[in-house]
Motif scaffolding. Structure first.
Motif, PDB file in Angstrom:
ATOM      1  N   PRO A  60      56.207   9.148  14.033  1.00 28.39           N
ATOM      2  CA  PRO A  60      54.865   9.053  14.630  1.00 28.39           C
ATOM      3  C   PRO A  60      53.781   9.188  13.558  1.00 28.39           C
ATOM      4  CG  PRO A  60      55.815  11.211  15.045  1.00 28.39           C
ATOM      5  CD  PRO A  60      56.868  10.415  14.351  1.00 28.39           C
ATOM      6  N   ASP A  61      52.548   8.918  13.946  1.00 28.76           N
ATOM      7  CA  ASP A  61      51.434   9.065  12.998  1.00 28.76           C
ATOM      8  C   ASP A  61      51.001  10.514  12.866  1.00 28.76           C
ATOM      9  OD1 ASP A  61      50.599   6.237  12.231  1.00 28.76           O
ATOM     10  OD2 ASP A  61      50.861   6.127  14.381  1.00 28.76           O
ATOM     11  N   SER A  62      51.242  11.294  13.915  1.00 27.78           N
ATOM     12  CA  SER A  62      50.927  12.718  13.822  1.00 27.78           C
ATOM     13  C   SER A  62      51.808  13.501  14.777  1.00 27.78           C
ATOM     14  CB  SER A  62      49.443  12.973  14.108  1.00 27.78           C
ATOM     15  OG  SER A  62      49.140  12.664  15.440  1.00 27.78           O
ATOM     16  N   ILE A  63      52.061  14.754  14.398  1.00 30.62           N
ATOM     17  CA  ILE A  63      52.769  15.698  15.268  1.00 30.62           C
ATOM     18  C   ILE A  63      51.877  16.926  15.366  1.00 30.62           C
ATOM     19  CG2 ILE A  63      54.811  17.146  15.532  1.00 30.62           C
ATOM     20  CD1 ILE A  63      56.434  15.094  14.022  1.00 30.62           C
ATOM     21  N   ASP A  64      51.536  17.306  16.576  1.00 29.50           N
ATOM     22  CA  ASP A  64      50.628  18.441  16.764  1.00 29.50           C
ATOM     23  C   ASP A  64      51.223  19.453  17.726  1.00 29.50           C
ATOM     24  OD1 ASP A  64      48.147  17.577  15.238  1.00 29.50           O
ATOM     25  OD2 ASP A  64      48.483  15.836  16.514  1.00 29.50           O
ATOM     26  N   VAL A  71      53.302  17.555  20.503  1.00 31.95           N
ATOM     27  CA  VAL A  71      52.817  16.223  20.877  1.00 31.95           C
ATOM     28  C   VAL A  71      52.972  15.281  19.681  1.00 31.95           C
ATOM     29  CG1 VAL A  71      50.882  14.846  21.726  1.00 31.95           C
ATOM     30  CG2 VAL A  71      51.107  17.226  22.433  1.00 31.95           C
ATOM     31  N   ALA A  72      53.753  14.240  19.853  1.00 33.23           N
ATOM     32  CA  ALA A  72      53.897  13.203  18.823  1.00 33.23           C
ATOM     33  C   ALA A  72      53.047  12.009  19.236  1.00 33.23           C
ATOM     34  CB  ALA A  72      55.351  12.787  18.687  1.00 33.23           C
ATOM     35  N   THR A  73      52.218  11.519  18.311  1.00 34.78           N
ATOM     36  CA  THR A  73      51.286  10.435  18.643  1.00 34.78           C
ATOM     37  C   THR A  73      51.531   9.213  17.775  1.00 34.78           C
ATOM     38  OG1 THR A  73      49.634  12.120  19.185  1.00 34.78           O
ATOM     39  CG2 THR A  73      48.837   9.868  18.955  1.00 34.78           C
ATOM     40  N   VAL A 114      53.740  11.353  23.150  1.00 33.54           N
ATOM     41  CA  VAL A 114      54.982  11.886  23.702  1.00 33.54           C
ATOM     42  C   VAL A 114      54.903  13.402  23.631  1.00 33.54           C
ATOM     43  CG1 VAL A 114      57.482  11.949  23.449  1.00 33.54           C
ATOM     44  CG2 VAL A 114      56.247   9.877  22.838  1.00 33.54           C
ATOM     45  N   LEU A 115      55.015  14.063  24.768  1.00 36.80           N
ATOM     46  CA  LEU A 115      54.985  15.526  24.803  1.00 36.80           C
ATOM     47  C   LEU A 115      56.414  16.051  24.902  1.00 36.80           C
ATOM     48  CD1 LEU A 115      53.347  18.202  25.082  1.00 36.80           C
ATOM     49  CD2 LEU A 115      53.439  17.860  27.535  1.00 36.80           C
ATOM     50  N   CYS A 116      56.801  16.866  23.912  1.00 44.06           N
ATOM     51  CA  CYS A 116      58.160  17.415  23.885  1.00 44.06           C
ATOM     52  C   CYS A 116      58.114  18.927  24.073  1.00 44.06           C
ATOM     53  CB  CYS A 116      58.825  17.113  22.543  1.00 44.06           C
ATOM     54  SG  CYS A 116      58.893  15.383  22.134  1.00 44.06           S
ATOM     55  N   ASP A 117      59.205  19.484  24.603  1.00 47.52           N
ATOM     56  CA  ASP A 117      59.275  20.944  24.728  1.00 47.52           C
ATOM     57  C   ASP A 117      59.801  21.550  23.421  1.00 47.52           C
ATOM     58  OD1 ASP A 117      61.978  20.480  24.683  1.00 47.52           O
ATOM     59  OD2 ASP A 117      62.268  20.749  26.836  1.00 47.52           O
TER      60      ASP A 117
END
Lengths: 180, 128
Positions: A60-64, A71-73, A114-117
């Motif tokens: 992804p372009d960012s992981i926050d 959240v991976a964007t 994409v929201l991951c736990d």
């Protein structure tokens, strides 16, 4: 006579094509590969892991960080600009440079989130905006291709993005429009 | 007759090449594939990551873990300028690397993709 008419028709057609292309600019800018709902259809919330998403879509372009996980964007842009200068038609007959320009830009900025736990399992997926891909269309006096909330509710607009139909969380835009 | 056709073809080709423009821009350093390959999950330490890849472009705290993000952007633009009809296309792609470090400062996961290898100069704006 028929041959003469054919020649004239060919010339008229050539002239029309030539005139329609006068002073035309067509520009496109793309950032990363645009993602469509069908590209992310393999993601099943609750089952698919971030590793599987990365294996299919790349990093992804960012992981926050977020309160409920990560959240991976994926960001992408597909800008289309077209411009026609009808002033070219008058150029041979005027001493000045006349301009009559129609131009239009379709920005097409979007992102897929994409929201991951904590275990890196996908919990939710969604596009940031539900843009219809902007066409090359220099005529500026026409409404934008983005759907208005009332069209989303009633389904009266142009083809609805598939993500709106297939979303499983019930958190789609058509249901999140607040009552006024 | 063949010579005349060849001259015409050469003339058309010369005229078309004259209206071409190519530009390129990059942001960030190339992410070395050998350095990425040297990262081992559960073994490589934070210090080793810094020694191999340098300081990250972005540091993200993530549920007690640290994520080092490295990125590089590459842009290629091509234009076909035919005076009354111009086509241009600018394509931008990025290489991204995320190194996820656990609380002990050991590499837990590595997420990387190199998109710029497939980036080509294009001037035709239609299609994909």
């Amino acid at each position: 006579m028929t041959q003469m008419m054919r020649r004239m028709a060919s010339m008229a057609l050539g002239l029309l094509i030539g005139l329609s292309a006068l002073g035309c600019n067509v520009i496109r800018v793309s950032l990363n590969t645009s993602l469509a709902p069908e590209d992310v259809a393999f993601i099943v919330p609750g089952k698919t892991t971030l590793s599987e998403v990365v294996a299919n879509l790349g990093a992804p372009d960012s992981i926050d960080d977020s309160d409920s996980g990560v959240v991976a964007t994926y960001r992408f842009l597909d800008l289309k600009y077209s411009r026609v200068n009808f002033g070219w038609l008058a150029k041979p007959w005027t001493p000045v440079d006349p301009d009559l320009i129609f131009s239009r830009t379709g920005l097409g900025v979007d992102a897929f989130e994409v929201l991951c736990d904590g275990q890196w399992v996908v919990r939710q997926k969604e596009f940031l905006r539900h843009l219809i891909r902007p066409p090359f269309y220099p005529y500026p006096f026409q409404r934008s291709g983005r759907l208005a909330p009332d069209e989303l509710l009633l389904g009266t607009g142009p083809a609805r993005p598939a993500i709106m139909v297939s979303h499983e969380s019930g958190n789609d835009r058509s249901r999140s429009v607040p009552d006024k | 007759m063949k010579i005349v056709r060849s001259i015409y073809a050469l003339l058309v080709l010369t005229m078309m090449i004259q209206g071409c423009a190519f530009s390129r821009g990059t942001l960030g350093d190339d992410i070395r594939t050998d350095a990425v390959a040297a990262l081992q999950k559960g073994i490589t330490t934070k210090d080793e990551v810094l020694r191999l890849l340098g300081a990250p472009d972005r540091l993200v705290p993530l549920n007690g873990r640290d994520v080092f993000q490295y990125y590089r952007y590459d842009a290629k633009a091509g234009s076909l300028l035919l005076i009354i009809l111009n086509f241009s296309r600018l394509s931008v792609k990025s290489d991204d690397l995320f190194v996820i470090l656990n609380r002990d400062g050991i590499v837990e996961d590595v997420i990387a993709s190199k998109r710029t290898d497939a980036l080509a100069f294009r001037f035709w704006p239609f299609g994909e």
